[in-house]
Design a protein around this motif. Structure first.
Motif, PDB file in Angstrom:
ATOM      1  N   HIS A  77       0.999  -2.719  44.008  1.00  0.00           N
ATOM      2  CA  HIS A  77       2.138  -2.190  44.781  1.00  0.00           C
ATOM      3  C   HIS A  77       3.165  -1.591  43.826  1.00  0.00           C
ATOM      4  O   HIS A  77       3.868  -2.324  43.129  1.00  0.00           O
ATOM      5  N   HIS A  79       5.855   2.198  43.317  1.00  0.00           N
ATOM      6  CA  HIS A  79       6.344   3.496  43.821  1.00  0.00           C
ATOM      7  C   HIS A  79       6.787   4.276  42.583  1.00  0.00           C
ATOM      8  O   HIS A  79       7.962   4.255  42.215  1.00  0.00           O
ATOM      9  N   LYS A 141       2.512   4.831  45.440  1.00  0.00           N
ATOM     10  CA  LYS A 141       2.739   5.363  46.785  1.00  0.00           C
ATOM     11  C   LYS A 141       3.544   6.647  46.745  1.00  0.00           C
ATOM     12  O   LYS A 141       4.377   6.833  45.846  1.00  0.00           O
ATOM     13  N   HIS A 244       4.695  -2.910  54.345  1.00  0.00           N
ATOM     14  CA  HIS A 244       5.868  -3.582  53.788  1.00  0.00           C
ATOM     15  C   HIS A 244       6.435  -4.412  54.937  1.00  0.00           C
ATOM     16  O   HIS A 244       6.919  -3.833  55.921  1.00  0.00           O
ATOM     17  N   HIS A 267       5.916  -8.194  50.376  1.00  0.00           N
ATOM     18  CA  HIS A 267       7.288  -8.740  50.391  1.00  0.00           C
ATOM     19  C   HIS A 267       7.238 -10.155  50.961  1.00  0.00           C
ATOM     20  O   HIS A 267       7.481 -11.099  50.264  1.00  0.00           O
ATOM     21  N   ASN A 320       5.998  -3.904  42.490  1.00  0.00           N
ATOM     22  CA  ASN A 320       6.834  -3.087  43.367  1.00  0.00           C
ATOM     23  C   ASN A 320       7.758  -2.192  42.548  1.00  0.00           C
ATOM     24  O   ASN A 320       8.905  -1.946  42.945  1.00  0.00           O
TER      25      ASN A 320
HETATM   26 ZN   LIG Z   1       7.438  -1.256  47.915  1.00  0.00          ZN
END
Ligand SMILES: [Zn+2]
Ligand SMILES: N=CN[C@@H](CCC(=O)O)C(=O)O
Length: 408
Positions: A77, A79, A141, A244, A267, A320
């Protein structure tokens, strides 16, 4: 065919799935950690593991001089496709403000104005940082474009990095935030029109470049009904599902992920007993992914990783990495936090950050070092993996092999 023999391994964490104990999901068994071991890499995959005394010969040999060797981290995960940072927002948060989804719009504006070359350079440098910290398999992502053209640009960039072998998994996150243009005021389109776009033309354009679709199911982003629409459209387009969920409150994201058979719900900070039970019941299908660095950076209640494991849920740990809630790709830090603050054992945390991530990406070739696995090695500058938590924050990555190659 070229082969490399690696010797001098004090602890070899093969995490070989053949030695899982079905009665203790999430645990690491004695057979999965070998002492005084060696391994052979052949053509990018693990060809042999065993006691150093019985090691075969190979074309090359590398002595890691008493260090521990783990599978590289599987960061399921992140970004990474963005421009600009949000240090000011972070500072305000540390002064007492709480996190809200709206900050995504700030990064979206900066990302839209970045040139293609600049954006690619930024992503590449973030990938290098991740690898330098021991990550050898990484998902990223879209989600800071939020127009058809911009999401397509991000998806194409991710896809080209996957094709180049620099990135492993690409996810479409058009449903990250309803962009300002869709505020429904003065005759302008509203949130549901944006959901139509994401699950219609935007998805159709982006789908050839990604394997997954994700949605931010949360107050201030997308409600469960809107999220379901996006995910169902993604599934119909042949994409795997990620969510998410339950980051800022009891958003319904966990229930939705389980209902739709998503590979992961990430999360999971705010869970009711029914959510924990649902995730335990979804073992083998939906992984609960905890994001310890994000929890710290948002001063959120830590996700209940211990409770999830004890209930029998599949657990992954991921970074994340993003400019709003978790500007770090340091998986070793996430593992240390999971041990020190979330009360996992070191072995449980290592497993969640390797096999757990692989499971959440539905991959069997990474996250372990059994014969046939991709040769993704993380050599620690320590004789034992417990040093990851015992010496938190220290630069313990001595070296990395990715698919049998040491990154430049
Ligand atoms: Zn995220
Ligand atoms: N929660 C949604 N997305 C990111 C935050 C993105 C941002 O704030 O820029 C996350 O996973 O935390």
């Amino acid at each position: 065919m070229t082969s490399t023999l690696i010797t001098g391994i004090s602890e070899l964490w093969t995490l070989d799935p053949a030695f899982d104990d079905p009665a203790r999901p999430g645990a690491v068994t004695d057979e999965q950690v070998r002492r005084e071991a060696a391994l052979v890499i052949e053509d990018g995959v693990i060809a042999w593991t065993g006691p150093a005394a019985r090691a075969p010969t190979a074309d090359d040999a590398v002595d890691v001089e008493g260090r521990a060797v783990l599978p590289g981290w599987v960061d399921s995960h992140s970004h990474l496709i963005f421009d600009g940072d949000r240090a000011g927002e972070f500072e305000a948060r540390m002064a007492g403000q709480s996190y809200a989804a709206g900050g995504i719009g700030v990064t979206t504006r900066a990302t839209r104005s970045a040139s293609d070359g600049r954006l690619e350079g930024l992503v590449r440098s973030r990938l290098r940082e991740a690898v330098a910290g021991g990550t050898t398999c990484l998902e990223t992502k879209t989600g800071y474009g939020l127009t058809l053209e911009q999401e397509l640009r991000a998806a194409r960039l991710a896809s080209s990095l996957v094709a180049a072998g620099e990135l492993d998994e690409a996810t479409f996150l058009g449903a990250h935030l309803v962009p300002g243009e869709f505020d429904g005021r003065e005759g302008r389109p509203g949130a549901d029109d944006y959901v139509d776009l994401v699950s219609g033309d935007m998805l159709a354009a982006v789908a050839p470049y990604v394997r997954w679709i994700d949605v931010f199911c949360e107050e201030g982003a997308f409600d469960p009904e809107q999220s379901a629409r996006v995910l169902r459209a993604g599934a119909a387009a042949g994409l795997g599902l990620r969510v998410h969920g339950n980051q800022l409150g009891r958003s319904g994201g966990v229930g939705l992920a389980v209902e739709l058979g998503a590979a992961s719900v990430d999360h999971v900070n705010h869970l009711e007993s029914a959510d924990v039970d649902a995730l335990a019941g979804a073992r083998g299908t939906t992984v609960a992914t905890v994001l310890p660095a994000c929890d710290l950076s948002t001063r959120a209640p830590l996700a209940p990783a211990r409770r999830l494991l004890d209930a029998g849920a599949d657990l992954a740990i991921a970074s994340n990495c993003n400019p709003g809630t978790s500007y770090t790709s340091a998986m070793s830090f996430c593992v240390a936090t999971a041990v020190l603050q979330m009360h996992l054992s070191l072995a449980e945390a290592v497993r969640a950050a390797t096999r757990g991530g692989a499971l959440s990406l539905r991959r069997e070739d990474v996250g372990h070092l059994a014969v046939g696995a991709r040769a993704d090695l993380h050599v620690l500058d320590a004789p034992a993996a417990i040093h990851l938590a015992y010496r938190p924050g220290m630069p313990l990555t001595h070296g990395v092999w990715r698919a049998g190659v040491r990154p430049a």
